[in-house]
Design a protein around this motif. Structure first.
Motif, PDB file in Angstrom:
ATOM      1  N   VAL C  10       0.717  -1.302  -0.072  1.00  0.00           N
ATOM      2  CA  VAL C  10       0.075   0.037   0.055  1.00  0.00           C
ATOM      3  C   VAL C  10       0.890   1.155  -0.139  1.00  0.00           C
ATOM      4  CG1 VAL C  10      -1.754   1.185   1.379  1.00  0.00           C
ATOM      5  CG2 VAL C  10      -1.879  -1.088   1.297  1.00  0.00           C
ATOM      6  N   VAL C  11       0.639   1.992  -0.999  1.00  0.00           N
ATOM      7  CA  VAL C  11       1.204   3.240  -0.898  1.00  0.00           C
ATOM      8  C   VAL C  11       0.214   4.392  -1.017  1.00  0.00           C
ATOM      9  CG1 VAL C  11       2.726   4.942  -2.446  1.00  0.00           C
ATOM     10  CG2 VAL C  11       2.902   2.651  -2.487  1.00  0.00           C
ATOM     11  N   LYS C  12       0.417   5.368  -0.155  1.00  0.00           N
ATOM     12  CA  LYS C  12      -0.385   6.371  -0.332  1.00  0.00           C
ATOM     13  C   LYS C  12       0.271   7.839  -0.179  1.00  0.00           C
ATOM     14  CE  LYS C  12      -4.166   8.725   0.765  1.00  0.00           C
ATOM     15  NZ  LYS C  12      -5.308   8.980  -0.564  1.00  0.00           N
ATOM     16  N   LYS C  13      -0.184   8.454  -1.205  1.00  0.00           N
ATOM     17  CA  LYS C  13       0.643   9.826  -1.525  1.00  0.00           C
ATOM     18  C   LYS C  13      -0.139  11.290  -1.357  1.00  0.00           C
ATOM     19  CE  LYS C  13       3.208   8.283  -5.261  1.00  0.00           C
ATOM     20  NZ  LYS C  13       3.610   8.297  -6.762  1.00  0.00           N
ATOM     21  N   TYR C  14       0.452  11.990  -0.793  1.00  0.00           N
ATOM     22  CA  TYR C  14      -0.276  13.430  -0.665  1.00  0.00           C
ATOM     23  C   TYR C  14       0.442  14.206  -1.379  1.00  0.00           C
ATOM     24  CZ  TYR C  14      -3.525  11.827   2.791  1.00  0.00           C
ATOM     25  OH  TYR C  14      -4.398  10.939   3.356  1.00  0.00           O
ATOM     26  N   GLY C  15       0.372  14.649  -2.812  1.00  0.00           N
ATOM     27  CA  GLY C  15       1.121  15.355  -3.620  1.00  0.00           C
ATOM     28  C   GLY C  15       2.330  14.573  -3.797  1.00  0.00           C
ATOM     29  N   ARG C  16       3.572  15.092  -3.460  1.00  0.00           N
ATOM     30  CA  ARG C  16       4.771  14.082  -3.894  1.00  0.00           C
ATOM     31  C   ARG C  16       5.145  13.463  -2.607  1.00  0.00           C
ATOM     32  NH1 ARG C  16       8.532  17.825  -7.046  1.00  0.00           N
ATOM     33  NH2 ARG C  16       6.676  19.012  -7.511  1.00  0.00           N
ATOM     34  N   LYS C  17       4.548  13.746  -1.599  1.00  0.00           N
ATOM     35  CA  LYS C  17       5.058  13.057  -0.129  1.00  0.00           C
ATOM     36  C   LYS C  17       4.428  11.770  -0.203  1.00  0.00           C
ATOM     37  CE  LYS C  17       5.194  13.734   4.797  1.00  0.00           C
ATOM     38  NZ  LYS C  17       4.127  13.239   5.585  1.00  0.00           N
ATOM     39  N   LYS C  18       4.995  10.720   0.532  1.00  0.00           N
ATOM     40  CA  LYS C  18       4.439   9.641   0.598  1.00  0.00           C
ATOM     41  C   LYS C  18       4.259   9.361   2.008  1.00  0.00           C
ATOM     42  CE  LYS C  18       6.462   6.479  -3.042  1.00  0.00           C
ATOM     43  NZ  LYS C  18       7.344   5.824  -3.551  1.00  0.00           N
ATOM     44  N   ALA C  19       2.985   9.340   2.417  1.00  0.00           N
ATOM     45  CA  ALA C  19       2.526   9.140   3.839  1.00  0.00           C
ATOM     46  C   ALA C  19       2.451   7.724   4.122  1.00  0.00           C
ATOM     47  CB  ALA C  19       1.152   9.656   4.060  1.00  0.00           C
ATOM     48  N   LEU C  20       2.387   6.673   3.362  1.00  0.00           N
ATOM     49  CA  LEU C  20       2.663   5.427   3.325  1.00  0.00           C
ATOM     50  C   LEU C  20       3.347   4.783   2.365  1.00  0.00           C
ATOM     51  CD1 LEU C  20      -0.407   3.600   4.771  1.00  0.00           C
ATOM     52  CD2 LEU C  20       1.467   4.203   6.026  1.00  0.00           C
ATOM     53  N   ASP C  21       4.613   4.236   2.496  1.00  0.00           N
ATOM     54  CA  ASP C  21       5.550   3.654   1.341  1.00  0.00           C
ATOM     55  C   ASP C  21       5.549   2.151   1.534  1.00  0.00           C
ATOM     56  OD1 ASP C  21       9.016   4.705   0.472  1.00  0.00           O
ATOM     57  OD2 ASP C  21       7.373   3.665  -0.527  1.00  0.00           O
ATOM     58  N   ASP C  22       4.758   1.400   0.303  1.00  0.00           N
ATOM     59  CA  ASP C  22       4.953   0.110   0.164  1.00  0.00           C
ATOM     60  C   ASP C  22       4.675  -0.717   1.484  1.00  0.00           C
ATOM     61  OD1 ASP C  22       7.287  -2.053  -1.358  1.00  0.00           O
ATOM     62  OD2 ASP C  22       5.216  -2.047  -1.263  1.00  0.00           O
ATOM     63  N   VAL C  23       3.492  -0.528   2.379  1.00  0.00           N
ATOM     64  CA  VAL C  23       3.338  -1.110   3.560  1.00  0.00           C
ATOM     65  C   VAL C  23       2.506  -2.526   3.387  1.00  0.00           C
ATOM     66  CG1 VAL C  23       2.002  -1.000   5.603  1.00  0.00           C
ATOM     67  CG2 VAL C  23       3.290   1.150   4.767  1.00  0.00           C
ATOM     68  N   THR C  24       3.348  -3.537   3.809  1.00  0.00           N
ATOM     69  CA  THR C  24       2.800  -4.926   3.622  1.00  0.00           C
ATOM     70  C   THR C  24       2.836  -5.615   4.939  1.00  0.00           C
ATOM     71  OG1 THR C  24       3.315  -5.185   1.431  1.00  0.00           O
ATOM     72  CG2 THR C  24       2.777  -7.182   2.473  1.00  0.00           C
ATOM     73  N   PHE C  25       1.483  -5.897   5.500  1.00  0.00           N
ATOM     74  CA  PHE C  25       1.359  -6.508   6.599  1.00  0.00           C
ATOM     75  C   PHE C  25      -0.050  -7.397   6.832  1.00  0.00           C
ATOM     76  CE2 PHE C  25      -1.240  -4.130   9.327  1.00  0.00           C
ATOM     77  CZ  PHE C  25      -1.311  -3.080   8.918  1.00  0.00           C
ATOM     78  N   GLN C  26       0.021  -8.484   7.879  1.00  0.00           N
ATOM     79  CA  GLN C  26      -1.354  -8.745   8.183  1.00  0.00           C
ATOM     80  C   GLN C  26      -1.436  -9.039   9.571  1.00  0.00           C
ATOM     81  OE1 GLN C  26      -0.618 -10.719   4.794  1.00  0.00           O
ATOM     82  NE2 GLN C  26       0.045 -12.735   5.692  1.00  0.00           N
ATOM     83  N   ILE C  27      -2.909  -9.006   9.873  1.00  0.00           N
ATOM     84  CA  ILE C  27      -3.214  -9.220  11.376  1.00  0.00           C
ATOM     85  C   ILE C  27      -4.261 -10.322  11.452  1.00  0.00           C
ATOM     86  CG2 ILE C  27      -4.590  -8.068  13.295  1.00  0.00           C
ATOM     87  CD1 ILE C  27      -3.271  -5.579  12.349  1.00  0.00           C
ATOM     88  N   THR C  28      -4.251 -11.283  12.381  1.00  0.00           N
ATOM     89  CA  THR C  28      -5.121 -12.078  12.685  1.00  0.00           C
ATOM     90  C   THR C  28      -6.077 -11.802  13.882  1.00  0.00           C
ATOM     91  OG1 THR C  28      -3.503 -13.139  14.128  1.00  0.00           O
ATOM     92  CG2 THR C  28      -3.748 -14.164  11.789  1.00  0.00           C
ATOM     93  N   SER C  29      -7.098 -12.405  13.923  1.00  0.00           N
ATOM     94  CA  SER C  29      -7.981 -12.033  14.974  1.00  0.00           C
ATOM     95  C   SER C  29      -7.535 -12.511  16.580  1.00  0.00           C
ATOM     96  CB  SER C  29      -9.427 -12.432  14.582  1.00  0.00           C
ATOM     97  OG  SER C  29      -9.721 -13.599  14.178  1.00  0.00           O
ATOM     98  N   GLY C  30      -8.321 -11.750  17.213  1.00  0.00           N
ATOM     99  CA  GLY C  30      -7.919 -12.217  18.686  1.00  0.00           C
ATOM    100  C   GLY C  30      -6.829 -11.525  19.141  1.00  0.00           C
ATOM    101  N   LYS C  31      -6.325 -10.377  18.538  1.00  0.00           N
ATOM    102  CA  LYS C  31      -5.066  -9.728  19.034  1.00  0.00           C
ATOM    103  C   LYS C  31      -5.218  -8.348  19.330  1.00  0.00           C
ATOM    104  CE  LYS C  31      -1.996 -12.993  17.959  1.00  0.00           C
ATOM    105  NZ  LYS C  31      -1.279 -13.321  16.519  1.00  0.00           N
ATOM    106  N   ILE C  32      -4.359  -7.977  20.297  1.00  0.00           N
ATOM    107  CA  ILE C  32      -4.411  -6.484  20.588  1.00  0.00           C
ATOM    108  C   ILE C  32      -3.324  -5.979  20.140  1.00  0.00           C
ATOM    109  CG2 ILE C  32      -4.626  -4.736  22.403  1.00  0.00           C
ATOM    110  CD1 ILE C  32      -6.192  -6.512  24.093  1.00  0.00           C
ATOM    111  N   ILE C  33      -3.160  -5.139  19.037  1.00  0.00           N
ATOM    112  CA  ILE C  33      -1.883  -4.893  18.424  1.00  0.00           C
ATOM    113  C   ILE C  33      -1.536  -3.239  18.579  1.00  0.00           C
ATOM    114  CG2 ILE C  33      -0.846  -4.620  16.229  1.00  0.00           C
ATOM    115  CD1 ILE C  33      -2.334  -6.944  15.528  1.00  0.00           C
ATOM    116  N   GLY C  34      -0.393  -3.030  18.868  1.00  0.00           N
ATOM    117  CA  GLY C  34      -0.005  -1.609  18.843  1.00  0.00           C
ATOM    118  C   GLY C  34       0.765  -1.130  17.815  1.00  0.00           C
TER     119      GLY C  34
END
Lengths: 126, 253, 231
Positions: C10-34
């Motif tokens: 996932v990439v999220k750009k605002y103009g030229r700035k990348k707020a998120l740069d190639d983010v890949t991860f997953q979360i399973t259920s039953g967790k509390i995640i920081g």
């Protein structure tokens, strides 16, 4: 139940040690019911999965048993509790002896020092 | 969609009721004035209509503001609703406001007119004010308002696609540009004159204290099957679809 | 355990700035995640994307296998850093609003939480103090029986008593069928309620790890790790 947590060490180990101590010292007696995962997690403000893991480990070590439909209980085997007491003492001793040896004390020195110190401590108490 | 409407209504209820009440009181004041003074007919009538138009503006503006609010409000953006439902709720709100306002306007005008010299309802028929013409004109003006609202909603949606400080100007610019383009396009394709397609309000002309013949040659009886109306419907649907698409995909906060 | 939340490149750009740069991860259920990161690291953006408030520039996000959209909003409950109430509302209007639009909203739970947080149903939202408003937000968000809860900085700028209540509520409402993501940059109190932490810096995902493993393997608290990474 008040535990001072050290965030640098695994929490589940700290809870385990705490519960073991409570059992050895008789505050949690053989056959007593222990709080549920939720209750403990809520009280201590820690992750329920961590508490779950603690209980699983305690069960594995046969210190705690699950009675189906009723909850978790401290083992009623007094001998087991004795075993834990000895184990914890043994851990303490190992660390103490190692520490003293690092300071340069010989085995005889250590015995003498311990003997003397305990006499003093008892005298102060009495 | 009706649930959305419920909350849009609640959100604006204070302003809506206040506007209606003030309008009513003002009309009442005009009525009383006109009953005791003579020679003020034209002015009082003019004022009455001006007040109604003002109330219409206020409510229309509030509806636009409501839509604008929904673009950025988290509680709205998180709702599991289709954008078209949000748009529909706002259009419905405007429809309800307009109809209610028209009722109040008609009632107050009727009462006011009855207080005027040389006036009787039957004389209205003589000057061409047939009920059918009135209803069709009113319907057309409601339609035009909704159409205008659709334009404004699209402009607002376009403005919110840009994450800049003065996005309001982008919206206004978008509105003007697209309106002009389409107007020019309509002229080219349909050869429409400059007068049609505007808000079909009834025009009244006065001179002195008499109410003259209505110049309602533009919209006497609007034909639902006329090309211009059908094209307006198509445009309306198109506007809503584009707005819904933008709301789904392109809005930046 | 199923993949509850999945981010793929996932990439999220605002103009030229990348707020998120190639983010890949997953979360399973039953967790509390920081979700940890300094201000501007991309935490809020990540949550907004998962909540469906905005769309990624590229990449794909799915919740329970479905693309983020109307269907996922039904099972996602998000507490942003801005209010979830409108100024004209009273507390009971806010509850009614959520009850009307979310089928999984538990009104009984909501009333319980209001009592727990000491909020009055007839209070106007605008008259509530900041702390009270936060508590209301939390009540609204946690009263839903959602699959994915996301809380954006729930304990920042809140007094210690309220903080305690918030942590209590999070532990209380945890269940195995759902997961809770909490973003924060204040770690001391809160690190004990996490199963896993995800660290983000400048839009990039640095680390996703089980919390006890970090303590065990690195001998550090999460607080310390955070300080090291963001120093």
């Amino acid at each position: 139940m008040a535990i001072e947590f050290d965030n640098n060490l695994p929490i589940y180990l700290q809870i385990m040690n705490y519960l073991k101590k409570e059992i050895i010292m008789g505050r949690l007696k053989a056959g007593d019911k222990i709080p549920s995962v939720r209750e403990l997690a809520s009280e201590l403000q820690i992750n329920p999965n961590t508490v779950q893991r603690t209980f699983q480990e305690l069960e594995r070590e046969l210190i705690v048993e699950t009675r189906r439909g009723l909850g978790r209980y401290v083992t009623s085997e007094e001998s087991k509790i004795m075993e834990i007491k000895k184990e914890m003492a043994s851990e303490l001793l190992d660390r103490f002896i190692q520490g003293m040896q690092e300071l340069g004390f010989t085995s005889n020195d250590i015995i003498t020092i311990v003997s003397d110190t305990i006499t003093d401590v008892d005298a102060k108490k009495g | 969609m009706l649930k959305l409407l419920k909350y849009d209504w609640k959100r604006n209820s204070t302003l809506f009721y206040a506007t209606l009440v003030i309008l009513f009181i003002a009309q009442l004041a005009l009525f009383v004035w006109n009953s005791v003074k003579s020679g003020w007919d034209a002015i009082v009538l003019g004022l009455s209509i001006a007040l109604i138009v003002a109330a219409m503006f206020i409510l229309f503006y509030q509806v636009c503001k409501t839509f604008n609010h929904h673009m950025s409000a988290y509680n709205r953006r998180l709702l599991p609703v289709r954008p078209i439902e949000e748009i529909g709720a706002v259009l419905l709100l405007q429809l309800i406001y307009t109809v209610l306002l028209f009722c109040v306007a008609a009632a107050s005008l009727a009462i006011l007119l009855s207080s005027m010299d040389n006036f009787s309802f039957s004389s209205l028929k003589d000057i061409g004010l047939k009920p059918v013409a009135v209803i069709s004109s009113l319907s057309y003006s409601i339609w035009s308002l909704l159409h205008l609202l659709a334009w404004i909603m699209l402009s607002i949606a376009i403005a919110w696609c840009f994450r800049v400080k003065h996005r309001v100007w982008i919206g206004i610019a978008a509105f003007i540009i697209i309106q002009s383009l389409l107007y020019w396009l309509m002229q080219k394709i349909f050869g429409l004159g400059g007068e049609e397609g505007n808000l079909g309000f009834i025009r009244l002309e006065f001179s002195g204290t008499e109410v003259h013949r209505l110049s309602d040659t533009k919209v006497d009886w609007f034909d639902p099957l006329s090309v211009s109306f059908l094209s307006e419907i198509v445009m309306f649907i198109g506007l809503l679809c584009v707005t819904a698409y933008l709301m789904k995909k392109k809005i930046e906060l | 355990m199923s993949q509850l939340l999945q981010f793929q490149h996932v990439v999220k750009k605002y103009g030229r700035k990348k707020a998120l740069d190639d983010v890949t991860f997953q979360i399973t259920s039953g967790k509390i995640i920081g979700l940890l990161g300094s201000n501007g690291s991309g935490k809020s953006t990540l949550m907004k994307l998962a909540a469906g408030v905005t769309q990624p520039s590229s990449g794909h996000i799915s919740i329970n296998g479905k693309s983020v959209g109307r269907e996922t909003k039904l099972i996602t409950s998000f507490m942003p850093d801005k209010p979830l109430t409108e100024d004209w509302m009273r507390v009971d209007d806010a509850i009614a609003f959520h009850r009307d639009f979310y089928t999984d909203f538990d009104e009984v739970k909501a009333k319980e939480m209001l009592d727990f947080m000491k909020l009055n149903a007839r209070d106007r939202v605008t008259t509530l103090s900041k702390g009270m408003q936060e508590r209301l937000q939390l009540s609204l968000v946690l009263s839903r029986d959602a699959k994915l809860y996301m809380l954006d900085e729930p304990i920042g700028g809140v007094d210690p008593v309220a903080r305690g209540k918030i942590l209590d509520a999070i532990v209380e409402y945890y269940n195995e069928d759902s997961s809770i993501i909490v973003s924060t940059h204040l770690l001391n109190d809160i690190e004990r309620i996490f199963d896993e932490v995800i660290l983000i810096r400048e839009g990039k995902l640095l680390l996703q790890e089980d919390v006890e493993s970090i303590r065990f393997n690195r001998g550090k608290s999460i607080d310390e790790l955070f300080k090291e990474v963001y120093a």
